[in-house]
Design a protein around this motif. Structure first.
Motif, mmCIF file in Angstrom:
data_model
loop_
_atom_site.group_PDB
_atom_site.id
_atom_site.type_symbol
_atom_site.label_atom_id
_atom_site.label_comp_id
_atom_site.label_asym_id
_atom_site.label_seq_id
_atom_site.Cartn_x
_atom_site.Cartn_y
_atom_site.Cartn_z
ATOM 1 N N SER A 199 -13.839 -9.188 70.671
ATOM 2 C CA SER A 199 -14.187 -10.236 69.713
ATOM 3 C C SER A 199 -13.348 -10.176 68.446
ATOM 4 O O SER A 199 -13.297 -11.149 67.711
ATOM 5 N N GLN A 200 -12.719 -9.042 68.190
ATOM 6 C CA GLN A 200 -11.939 -8.892 66.967
ATOM 7 C C GLN A 200 -10.651 -8.147 67.277
ATOM 8 O O GLN A 200 -10.636 -7.219 68.093
ATOM 9 N N SER A 201 -9.580 -8.549 66.623
ATOM 10 C CA SER A 201 -8.299 -7.867 66.814
ATOM 11 C C SER A 201 -7.399 -8.140 65.626
ATOM 12 O O SER A 201 -7.609 -9.093 64.866
ATOM 13 N N THR A 202 -6.391 -7.299 65.473
ATOM 14 C CA THR A 202 -5.364 -7.492 64.457
ATOM 15 C C THR A 202 -4.017 -7.217 65.107
ATOM 16 O O THR A 202 -3.876 -6.282 65.897
ATOM 17 N N SER A 203 -3.038 -8.046 64.797
ATOM 18 C CA SER A 203 -1.702 -7.843 65.359
ATOM 19 C C SER A 203 -0.668 -8.254 64.336
ATOM 20 O O SER A 203 -0.937 -8.998 63.392
ATOM 21 N N GLY A 204 0.538 -7.763 64.528
ATOM 22 C CA GLY A 204 1.634 -8.053 63.615
ATOM 23 C C GLY A 204 2.804 -7.156 63.932
ATOM 24 O O GLY A 204 2.940 -6.658 65.063
ATOM 25 N N LEU A 205 3.643 -6.889 62.936
ATOM 26 C CA LEU A 205 4.817 -6.064 63.135
ATOM 27 C C LEU A 205 4.641 -4.701 62.469
ATOM 28 O O LEU A 205 4.152 -4.617 61.339
ATOM 29 N N LEU A 206 5.047 -3.668 63.196
ATOM 30 C CA LEU A 206 5.080 -2.350 62.587
ATOM 31 C C LEU A 206 6.198 -2.344 61.544
ATOM 32 O O LEU A 206 7.334 -2.740 61.837
#
Length: 473
Positions: A199-206
């Protein structure tokens, strides 16, 4: 400042946190640094609910603790099912308890992040990436699966375009390989952290950035310590409702703040905290470097033992004692020491005799447990706080093979008021095998130090309000 402590020296976030309008201070010295460890129900927290009474806040924390224990258990299950090194992509800090301020970038952006001993990755809310080369494109490099609507914009976002020290991490780097789930976007390392229920997540660039810890109050000079090239997740996509401006992982994994400080500075891989009881209106303190040494009288040190999940700080619990009664733990019984869990969770073989013994020893009338959440409650209506404390026997935890360390839990470590006049045991039967936990109520008024270089954790009784009072008024 010596040359060795300029570009790769340490940072101490001492902050007047203007975005949140709450005061956060920090102390920097040659023996390390200290920052405020702010409980989410503190008057300095923007997430405090002023409508709740003190007992109601404790009850809410107990409810969050149940969710937290379930998340830790899922991470263990994921480790068993995935790989020998226990790599899991689940983020276990949704029910959080403590925060710390961080200054990120050049010039610095002040942010209030969850501080979590049950996570490794440092990640921060970033703007949509329009100003940083490669960041906006990477945001759309992999279309997310159907999911709930994105969370509303967080209180503070880090804009990498405004910083002269921001960098992106390549796919072939060691930091990228340390991620449990990573992919490539234009040769840059993209991360994804998800909750177990999806239900929850976070994503992006290291990414990499300079973090700065400084004494903004000016009472200790103008010293500031900086750490360059700290790896962190620059989060550009969030699903669900996250609280805080990001997360600072304090776990045992390679990407945690404590491990990165150990690699990039002379402070070593060590930190400690001293947790002020919920009933006291003061901040706790979080220490790094030599300042994290636990030297108070009565300090008990026990080895950290290998865990299914490298992140977790795990010790061997041998027995629980009350007076002359000893209740042996199951053979080879690992227990996680976790600041993010409110309650302590132990096996039925320990909780059942503990409840029986306390029922016989504590001469107070019984009370009904709220929501049947806690196993033993007493009616303390009309009984003074000091009188109640005198009626509760100490509970001793014997840790380490051969009984190498004994940690004594006072009444404030074992019982909490969850309704007016209702006192309940904050130790409950294990609900999510195989994870047992020593929670933060059990750690109140203790100086708890983790030394990853020595592989130990140390507990010592302390007056935490007094210890932190000179730093955080």
């Amino acid at each position: 400042m010596p040359a060795t402590m300029t570009s790769r020296a340490l940072l101490l976030v001492g902050v007047v946190l203007t975005a949140h309008k709450f005061l956060c201070t920090a102390y920097v010295g040659g023996d390390g640094f200290s920052v405020e460890f702010i409980h989410r129900d503190s008057v300095k927290s923007p997430y405090r609910d002023p409508s709740l009474t003190a007992p109601a806040r404790v009850l809410e924390a107990a409810r969050r603790s149940t969710s937290r224990a379930a998340a830790l258990s899922r991470a263990y299950a994921g480790a068993d099912a995935s790989s020998a090194d226990g790599a899991v992509s689940e983020l276990t800090s949704r029910p959080f308890e403590y925060m710390m301020a961080v200054n990120v970038g050049t010039p610095p952006t002040r942010m209030l992040a969850i501080a979590d001993t049950g996570s490794d990755l440092i990640w921060l809310n970033c703007s949509n990436g329009a100003g940083a080369p490669g960041l906006a494109a990477a945001r759309h490099a992999r279309a997310p699966a159907p999911a709930p609507a994105p969370a509303p914009p967080p209180g503070v976002q880090f804009n990498s375009a405004n910083s002269t020290t921001f960098g992106l991490v390549s796919c072939g780097s060691g930091a990228c390989r340390a991620l449990p789930e990573a992919s490539c976007a234009d040769s840059k390392c993209r991360y994804l952290y998800s909750y177990g229920d999806g239900s929850q997540s976070t994503s992006g660039l290291l990414s990499t950035e300079t973090f700065t810890f400084a004494d903004d109050q000016g009472t200790r000079g103008d010293r500031a310590m900086r750490v360059a090239n700290v790896s962190f997740g620059c989060s550009t996509t969030m699903i669900g409702s996250f609280i805080g401006d990001g997360l600072v992982g304090l776990g045992g994994g390679d990407l945690s703040l404590v491990n990165q400080l150990g690699a990039d500075t002379s402070l070593g891989r060590r930190f400690s905290y001293c947790l002020v009881p919920y009933s006291i209106n003061a901040s706790s303190v979080l220490n790094f470097g030599p300042r994290a040494a636990v030297t108070e009288p009565g300090a008990a040190t026990t080895p950290l033992i290998p865990s299914e999940v490298k992140t977790y700080y795990t010790v061997d619990l041998r027995s629980v004692k009350i007076g002359n009664k000893t209740f042996a733990a199951p053979q080879e019984y690992p227990v996680i020491v976790d600041s993010g869990s409110t309650l302590t969770y132990l096996a039925n073989e320990l909780v059942d005799p503990l409840v029986k013994e306390l029922t016989q020893r504590v001469k107070l009338p019984p009370a009904k447990s709220p929501e049947e959440l806690l196993p033993l409650c007493f009616d303390v209506s009309g009984v003074g706080e000091g009188q109640v404390a005198a009626m509760i026997p100490d509970v001793a935890l014997e840790l380490g093979s051969g009984g190498g360390a004994t940690v004594t839990l006072k009444s404030e470590n074992t019982f909490v008021v969850v309704h007016e006049g209702t006192l309940c045991l904050a130790v409950v039967a294990l609900q999510f095998p195989p994870v047992s936990i020593i929670g933060n109520i059990a750690q109140q008024n203790m100086h708890v130090g983790y030394d990853l270089d020595k592989g130990t954790v140390t507990f010592a009784p302390a007056d935490c309000a007094r210890s932190s009072g000179s730093l955080y008024i």
